[in-house]
Design a protein around this motif. Structure first.
Motif, PDB file in Angstrom:
ATOM      1  N   CYS A 300       0.846  -1.201   0.000  1.00  0.00           N
ATOM      2  CA  CYS A 300       0.000   0.000   0.000  1.00  0.00           C
ATOM      3  C   CYS A 300       0.885   1.256   0.000  1.00  0.00           C
ATOM      4  N   GLY A 301       0.342   2.324  -0.551  1.00  0.00           N
ATOM      5  CA  GLY A 301       0.961   3.653  -0.448  1.00  0.00           C
ATOM      6  C   GLY A 301       2.406   3.670  -0.929  1.00  0.00           C
ATOM      7  N   THR A 302       3.260   4.230  -0.090  1.00  0.00           N
ATOM      8  CA  THR A 302       4.672   4.350  -0.420  1.00  0.00           C
ATOM      9  C   THR A 302       5.319   2.987  -0.667  1.00  0.00           C
ATOM     10  N   SER A 347       6.082  -3.725   3.480  1.00  0.00           N
ATOM     11  CA  SER A 347       5.381  -2.943   4.499  1.00  0.00           C
ATOM     12  C   SER A 347       6.356  -2.454   5.567  1.00  0.00           C
ATOM     13  N   GLN A 348       6.422  -1.159   5.741  1.00  0.00           N
ATOM     14  CA  GLN A 348       7.267  -0.609   6.795  1.00  0.00           C
ATOM     15  C   GLN A 348       6.824  -1.158   8.148  1.00  0.00           C
ATOM     16  N   SER A 349       5.536  -0.978   8.442  1.00  0.00           N
ATOM     17  CA  SER A 349       5.026  -1.329   9.776  1.00  0.00           C
ATOM     18  C   SER A 349       4.877  -2.830   9.959  1.00  0.00           C
ATOM     19  N   THR A 352      -0.010  -3.530   8.173  1.00  0.00           N
ATOM     20  CA  THR A 352      -1.057  -2.941   7.328  1.00  0.00           C
ATOM     21  C   THR A 352      -2.113  -3.994   6.997  1.00  0.00           C
ATOM     22  N   VAL A 398       4.686  10.144   9.895  1.00  0.00           N
ATOM     23  CA  VAL A 398       3.687   9.408   9.108  1.00  0.00           C
ATOM     24  C   VAL A 398       4.165   9.253   7.659  1.00  0.00           C
ATOM     25  N   ALA A 399       4.783  10.300   7.130  1.00  0.00           N
ATOM     26  CA  ALA A 399       5.299  10.220   5.752  1.00  0.00           C
ATOM     27  C   ALA A 399       6.561   9.356   5.736  1.00  0.00           C
ATOM     28  N   SER A 400       6.505   8.293   4.989  1.00  0.00           N
ATOM     29  CA  SER A 400       7.624   7.348   4.980  1.00  0.00           C
ATOM     30  C   SER A 400       8.745   7.842   4.065  1.00  0.00           C
ATOM     31  N   LYS A 486       4.111  12.160  -1.471  1.00  0.00           N
ATOM     32  CA  LYS A 486       4.792  12.813  -0.344  1.00  0.00           C
ATOM     33  C   LYS A 486       4.316  14.253  -0.210  1.00  0.00           C
ATOM     34  N   GLU A 489       0.550  14.517   0.831  1.00  0.00           N
ATOM     35  CA  GLU A 489       0.345  13.958   2.164  1.00  0.00           C
ATOM     36  C   GLU A 489       0.661  14.968   3.266  1.00  0.00           C
TER      37      GLU A 489
HETATM   38  C1  AGP Z   1       3.698   6.869   3.402  1.00  0.00           C
HETATM   39  O1  AGP Z   1       4.190   8.158   3.382  1.00  0.00           O
HETATM   40  C2  AGP Z   1       2.314   6.729   3.759  1.00  0.00           C
HETATM   41  N1  AGP Z   1       2.059   7.308   5.012  1.00  0.00           N
HETATM   42  C3  AGP Z   1       1.584   5.435   3.482  1.00  0.00           C
HETATM   43  O2  AGP Z   1       1.305   5.447   2.121  1.00  0.00           O
HETATM   44  C4  AGP Z   1       2.243   4.081   3.845  1.00  0.00           C
HETATM   45  O3  AGP Z   1       3.349   3.859   3.035  1.00  0.00           O
HETATM   46  C5  AGP Z   1       1.201   2.960   3.693  1.00  0.00           C
HETATM   47  O4  AGP Z   1       0.161   3.182   4.591  1.00  0.00           O
HETATM   48  C6  AGP Z   1       1.769   1.582   3.872  1.00  0.00           C
HETATM   49  O5  AGP Z   1       2.297   1.402   5.145  1.00  0.00           O
HETATM   50  P1  AGP Z   1       3.239   0.185   5.508  1.00  0.00           P
HETATM   51  O6  AGP Z   1       4.495   0.358   4.726  1.00  0.00           O
HETATM   52  O7  AGP Z   1       3.456   0.295   6.984  1.00  0.00           O
HETATM   53  O8  AGP Z   1       2.513  -1.064   5.097  1.00  0.00           O
END
Ligand code: AGP
Length: 609
Positions: A300-302, A347-349, A352, A398-400, A486, A489
């Motif tokens: 998702c997203g970034t 996924s960073q987190s 998701t 929040v912005a990755s 970016k 956002e």
């Molecule tokens: C990035 O700047 C955003 N805040 C968002 O798109 C994010 O990358 C997205 O929600 C996915 O998150 P994740 O990498 O933790 O799965």
């Protein structure tokens, strides 16, 4: 998304809960509250808005008790308001809970409990859980919670206290993360590790469908069916709390942009053995490429943008078909997946919700799952067959930013490692690409230094605009997508990314005098094509910013601003091009005076679909 904290020990709980909530602010929220066990009963305060409102209200309450729970809420069921904020209580003020996630069958349960005489005061799904636990409560909180969770559908992490059992918190986890911090005669609870890093580095990470019975001197972990998990593993976290602080930067986002050289180094250092890429630590076999005939990348997203870039890269370098899709779409269609499919989730987190659902779907259909994630012990890490940890360190804004560059660099590593496995590839080429990878940390540092002042000037102009376009071709188009995301956002300026050649099929109608157009030109092989598109927008009066490799020749008349990238092979130069785009978003938002680290309506970890 919502954040949970809890404390049980000898100290006054309220300030510890408030400090934990402060550390979780980055997750995004619109209201907050705490509840503390006192001699006279559970005292509760909750406020719509930012934490300073809750702090003021809490100060007046003079909380005095060593057991408490707290919450930052990001509204899903019911608008942001004092009443809808957590904690929520049952009709007898005996059960008090905080909850992350969504209870999908809350309507049926609400009807049933209303018929039993329970009064509901909020619009939330969470309140149903408080009433349901109350319904089952006799004299043991754990039993009541266990019975209640067996009836709840959806995803949830909850912390529950009872007025009749002081000095006890029950925590449950289903799909939504929860960790228990272990202290000395005191224990902590949180939805995310940074909340209590100042107090402990020793944690139990609750697995899906586990519950913890927490007292100040004892933590017991059980399955949802009530079996004690006697050998529950403790996890030592090696981030210090300073790593999660701003270290002198005005915002976490700027700090994280500046950390990119370091975090790239962290990613690469463990994966380079004798000058060669080695992904064995991630569980990838020496010849992993031969096991698959296609790759699906879902995120998702970034994270999705990093995967989109990788599609171009992997198809070009490995000649394997790659599909890339946003997880919220992938999960609701019937993707063509079988045992020869490698699903890469990014996924960073690692939490998701849509990405997790897509992972489960493809896994059930036989795909092998490789995760690229920044979060050890996250749901995605645990449910995937193989994991490349991004090693970017805690990302708070929040912005990755730094997680994105490490995602892209991880894909570069994967591509080079895949190349090595191909028979008809010149080993010198693999060597050259590996050497280029090693240069990335230093080149990214140079990129920050060289572009920052220029970008600050450009941002002065951009902050006054209401529409900005980003164009590029091939991997540059995916960078355009990320640059536009970016900017919108955090600055709330409308930004749109287009494949440069597609602009004239409709969107060019919006380009007029003074509209900024950012043209990404790191792909030298097709630079002339990109530049023709730049000239088209210039002819319509657009103000142009070109980002390209140093030494590239072009007609200077058509370009208002230029940012040059240090020389690097064109596959990898994109990673350097993203840095000025991150800085552009940051400085534009700064001039617009926006809440950069916590943009409105957004959350760091999107644990609901
Ligand atoms: C990035 O700047 C955003 N805040 C968002 O798109 C994010 O990358 C997205 O929600 C996915 O998150 P994740 O990498 O933790 O799965």
């Amino acid at each position: 998304m919502c954040g949970i904290v809890g404390y049980i020990g000898e100290q006054n709980a309220a300030p510890i809960l408030l400090s934990g909530l402060k550390k979780l602010e980055y997750r995004g929220y619109d209201s907050a509250g705490i509840a503390v066990q006192e001699e006279s009963g559970i005292k509760l305060v909750k406020k719509e808005g930012k934490l300073n409102k809750l702090n003021e209200a809490a100060e007046k309450e003079l909380f005095n008790g060593g057991t408490g729970i707290g919450h930052t809420r990001w509204a899903t069921h019911g608008r942001p308001s004092d009443l809808n904020s957590h904690p929520h209580a049952d009709s007898f003020s005996n059960i008090v809970i905080v909850h992350n996630g969504i209870i999908e069958n809350f309507r049926e349960l609400k009807d049933k409990l209303s018929a039993e005489g329970q009064d509901f005061v909020s619009e939330t799904d969470t309140e149903v859980a408080a009433h349901l636990i109350s319904y089952y409560y006799k004299d043991d909180l754990k039993n009541a919670v266990q019975k209640a969770v067996s009836e709840l559908e959806g995803s949830f992490a909850m912390a529950v206290m009872s007025n009749t059992e002081k000095d006890r918190i029950i925590a449950v986890r289903k799909d939504s993360p929860l960790i228990v911090g272990i202290g000395d005669n005191e224990n902590f609870l949180a939805s995310d590790i940074p909340a209590y890093l100042d107090y402990t580095d020793d944690f139990y990470i609750l697995e899906n469908q586990e519950m913890a019975d927490i007292k100040k001197d004892e933590i017991k972990v059980y399955s949802f069916t009530g079996e004690l998990i006697a050998d529950k593993k403790r996890t030592k976290i090696d981030w210090d709390s300073e790593m999660a602080e701003k270290q002198g930067y005005e915002h976490f986002m700027l700090k994280e942009i500046n950390e990119q050289p370091e975090s790239l180094k962290w990613l690469l250092q463990d994966r380079l053995v004798d000058g060669e890429i080695d992904l064995s630590e991630s569980g990838l076999e020496k010849d992993w490429l031969s096991n698959y005939n296609k790759i699906h990348i879902v995120a998702c997203g970034t994270a999705y943008h990093s995967g989109y870039l990788a599609k171009y890269l992997l198809e070009d370098m490995l000649k394997i078909p790659v599909e890339v899709e946003v997880a919220s779409e992938y999960r609701y269609r019937n993707p063509l997946v079988d045992e020869k499919t490698l699903l890469i989730v990014v996924s960073q987190s690692g939490e998701t919700a849509d990405t997790i659902a897509a992972l489960r779907l493809a896994k059930d259909m036989g795909a092998a799952v490789l995760a690229l994630t920044n979060s050890r012990d996250s749901s995605i890490a645990r449910e995937s067959d193989k994991v490349i940890y991004l090693n970017a360190g805690p990302e708070i804004a929040v912005a990755s930013t730094k997680a994105y560059t490490n995602m892209v660099a991880a894909f570069y590593m994967l591509a080079v490692d895949g190349m090595r496995q191909k028979k008809n590839i010149d080993p010198q080429k693999v060597k050259q690409y590996t050497a280029d990878l090693i240069k990335l940390p230093e080149l990214s540092r140079q990129m920050i230094v060289q572009s920052e002042e220029k970008i600050k000037n450009i941002a002065e102009t951009y902050a006054k605009k209401s529409n900005i376009f980003f164009i590029g071709r091939n991997t540059d188009y995916t960078l355009a997508l990320e640059g536009a995301l970016k900017l919108k956002e955090i600055s709330y300026i409308h930004a749109e990314a287009y494949p440069a050649g597609e602009l004239k099929h409709g969107t060019l109608a919006l380009v007029e005098e003074d509209v900024p157009v950012v043209a990404l030109g790191s792909r030298i092989d097709i630079f002339s094509k990109l530049f023709s598109n730049l000239k088209e927008v210039k002819a319509r009066g657009a103000e142009t910013l070109l980002i390209t490799i140093e030494g590239q020749s072009y007609d200077k008349e058509s370009v208002d601003y230029v940012i040059e990238l240090p020389e690097l092979n064109q596959y990898f130069a994109g990673l350097l091009a993203i840095i000025p785009l991150q800085l552009l978003a940051y400085y534009t938002a700064l001039i617009c005076d926006k809440d950069i680290d916590q943009p409105r309506n957004l959350a760091k970890s999107v644990t609901v679909e």
